[in-house]
Scaffold this motif. Structure first.
Motif, PDB file in Angstrom:
ATOM      1  N   GLY A 197      45.521  -3.523 -23.642  1.00  0.00           N
ATOM      2  CA  GLY A 197      45.617  -3.033 -22.267  1.00  0.00           C
ATOM      3  C   GLY A 197      45.831  -1.537 -22.198  1.00  0.00           C
ATOM      4  N   VAL A 198      46.694  -1.013 -23.069  1.00  0.00           N
ATOM      5  CA  VAL A 198      46.970   0.420 -23.082  1.00  0.00           C
ATOM      6  C   VAL A 198      45.725   1.206 -23.488  1.00  0.00           C
ATOM      7  N   ARG A 199      45.003   0.718 -24.480  1.00  0.00           N
ATOM      8  CA  ARG A 199      43.782   1.401 -24.915  1.00  0.00           C
ATOM      9  C   ARG A 199      42.759   1.473 -23.789  1.00  0.00           C
ATOM     10  N   GLN A 200      42.609   0.386 -23.053  1.00  0.00           N
ATOM     11  CA  GLN A 200      41.645   0.363 -21.955  1.00  0.00           C
ATOM     12  C   GLN A 200      42.016   1.382 -20.884  1.00  0.00           C
ATOM     13  N   VAL A 201      43.320   1.490 -20.602  1.00  0.00           N
ATOM     14  CA  VAL A 201      43.771   2.448 -19.587  1.00  0.00           C
ATOM     15  C   VAL A 201      43.519   3.878 -20.056  1.00  0.00           C
ATOM     16  N   ILE A 202      43.866   4.170 -21.305  1.00  0.00           N
ATOM     17  CA  ILE A 202      43.716   5.528 -21.825  1.00  0.00           C
ATOM     18  C   ILE A 202      42.257   5.960 -21.827  1.00  0.00           C
ATOM     19  N   VAL A 203      41.354   5.035 -22.161  1.00  0.00           N
ATOM     20  CA  VAL A 203      39.928   5.365 -22.200  1.00  0.00           C
ATOM     21  C   VAL A 203      39.383   5.655 -20.809  1.00  0.00           C
ATOM     22  N   SER A 204      39.854   4.906 -19.820  1.00  0.00           N
ATOM     23  CA  SER A 204      39.272   5.022 -18.475  1.00  0.00           C
ATOM     24  C   SER A 204      39.988   6.021 -17.573  1.00  0.00           C
ATOM     25  N   ALA A 205      41.248   6.360 -17.863  1.00  0.00           N
ATOM     26  CA  ALA A 205      42.005   7.263 -16.985  1.00  0.00           C
ATOM     27  C   ALA A 205      41.611   8.715 -17.238  1.00  0.00           C
ATOM     28  N   SER A 206      41.631   9.510 -16.175  1.00  0.00           N
ATOM     29  CA  SER A 206      41.262  10.919 -16.289  1.00  0.00           C
ATOM     30  C   SER A 206      42.459  11.803 -16.623  1.00  0.00           C
ATOM     31  N   SER A 207      43.665  11.305 -16.471  1.00  0.00           N
ATOM     32  CA  SER A 207      44.857  12.096 -16.769  1.00  0.00           C
ATOM     33  C   SER A 207      46.007  11.161 -17.120  1.00  0.00           C
ATOM     34  N   TRP A 208      47.017  11.716 -17.807  1.00  0.00           N
ATOM     35  CA  TRP A 208      48.184  10.917 -18.140  1.00  0.00           C
ATOM     36  C   TRP A 208      48.944  10.513 -16.893  1.00  0.00           C
ATOM     37  N   GLU A 209      48.969  11.360 -15.877  1.00  0.00           N
ATOM     38  CA  GLU A 209      49.665  11.028 -14.627  1.00  0.00           C
ATOM     39  C   GLU A 209      49.035   9.798 -13.979  1.00  0.00           C
ATOM     40  N   GLN A 210      47.711   9.687 -14.083  1.00  0.00           N
ATOM     41  CA  GLN A 210      47.029   8.518 -13.535  1.00  0.00           C
ATOM     42  C   GLN A 210      47.268   7.286 -14.405  1.00  0.00           C
ATOM     43  N   ALA A 211      47.327   7.497 -15.717  1.00  0.00           N
ATOM     44  CA  ALA A 211      47.443   6.365 -16.638  1.00  0.00           C
ATOM     45  C   ALA A 211      48.859   5.824 -16.740  1.00  0.00           C
TER      46      ALA A 211
END
Length: 229
Positions: A113-127
């Motif tokens: 789940g974390v990998r999917q978020v990191i790949v798709s998010a444009s910034s750490w604040e969003q992720a």
């Protein structure tokens, strides 16, 4: 070993350890008594089918409760092995604590789940909020927080997640708390880059621990992500 109605007839040391109960206590209980309500009907139906000889073996995964209220995931297998008394079969019960396996599965799901978020998010604040939710949900946490570094090399609370229904009020007590490198659990991990655990917050004396104890938390884990550098 149990009777067809689930009454414990004989238990070994390993089963006592899994259930957290002694043989004398279990002699006054049944298999249904230690099974959580959500799984009780399925186990009761299986006992009935085994008792009526409609089946000879039954297996499933269930949750069982220990005396302190904690739940253990159990691989439960039951088999009819002989007749006793007036034609009533004895049932052999095998229980395996699968909490370790479940924990590993949860950790793998969390990483995915974390990998999917990191790949798709444009910034750490969003992720960050989604990452916290993934970790908290899969690892069965009550609370997850993200602490970020400011220009003065101090940490402040940037975001948090609470489990559904958790009555935890920790954000307000630490919202204005500033943690320096090496200070408390979070500060030490930030400084060293090595994950750490506080097993018993009751004996921890750093500033944040007081707020954590007041919120009802008993232990904490902290780790550093290179994404926040």
């Amino acid at each position: 070993m149990v009777a067809s109605d689930g009454r414990w007839l004989q238990v070994n040391d390993k089963l006592e350890a899994i259930l957290g109960r002694g043989s004398d206590e279990l002699a006054q209980m049944s298999l249904l008594d230690v099974t959580v309500e959500a799984d009780r009907r399925a186990v009761d139906d299986a006992l009935g089918q085994l008792g009526r000889r409609e089946i000879v073996r039954w297996e499933s995964e269930v949750q069982q409760a220990r005396p302190d209220g904690s739940l253990s995931p159990i691989a439960l297998a039951m088999a009819a092995i002989s007749d006793h008394g007036a034609g009533t079969p004895l049932l052999l019960v095998q229980e395996t604590d699968i909490s370790g396996r479940k924990r590993l599965d949860a950790m793998r799901d969390a990483v995915v789940g974390v990998r999917q978020v990191i790949v798709s998010a444009s910034s750490w604040e969003q992720a960050a909020p989604i990452v916290l939710g993934n970790l908290g949900t899969h690892l069965d946490w009550d609370l997850a927080q993200y602490w970020g570094a400011d220009g003065e090399r101090r940490l402040s609370l940037q975001g948090s997640w609470h489990s559904q229904g958790a009555k935890i009020d920790l954000d307000d007590p630490v919202r204005n708390l500033s943690i320096q490198a090496g200070g408390g659990l979070v500060g030490r991990v930030w400084q060293s880059g090595v994950a750490a655990v506080a097993d018993d917050l009751a004996v921890s004396d750093y500033d944040q621990a007081g707020a954590e104890r007041s919120a009802g938390l008993r232990s904490a884990v902290a780790f550093r992500s290179s994404a926040v550098d």
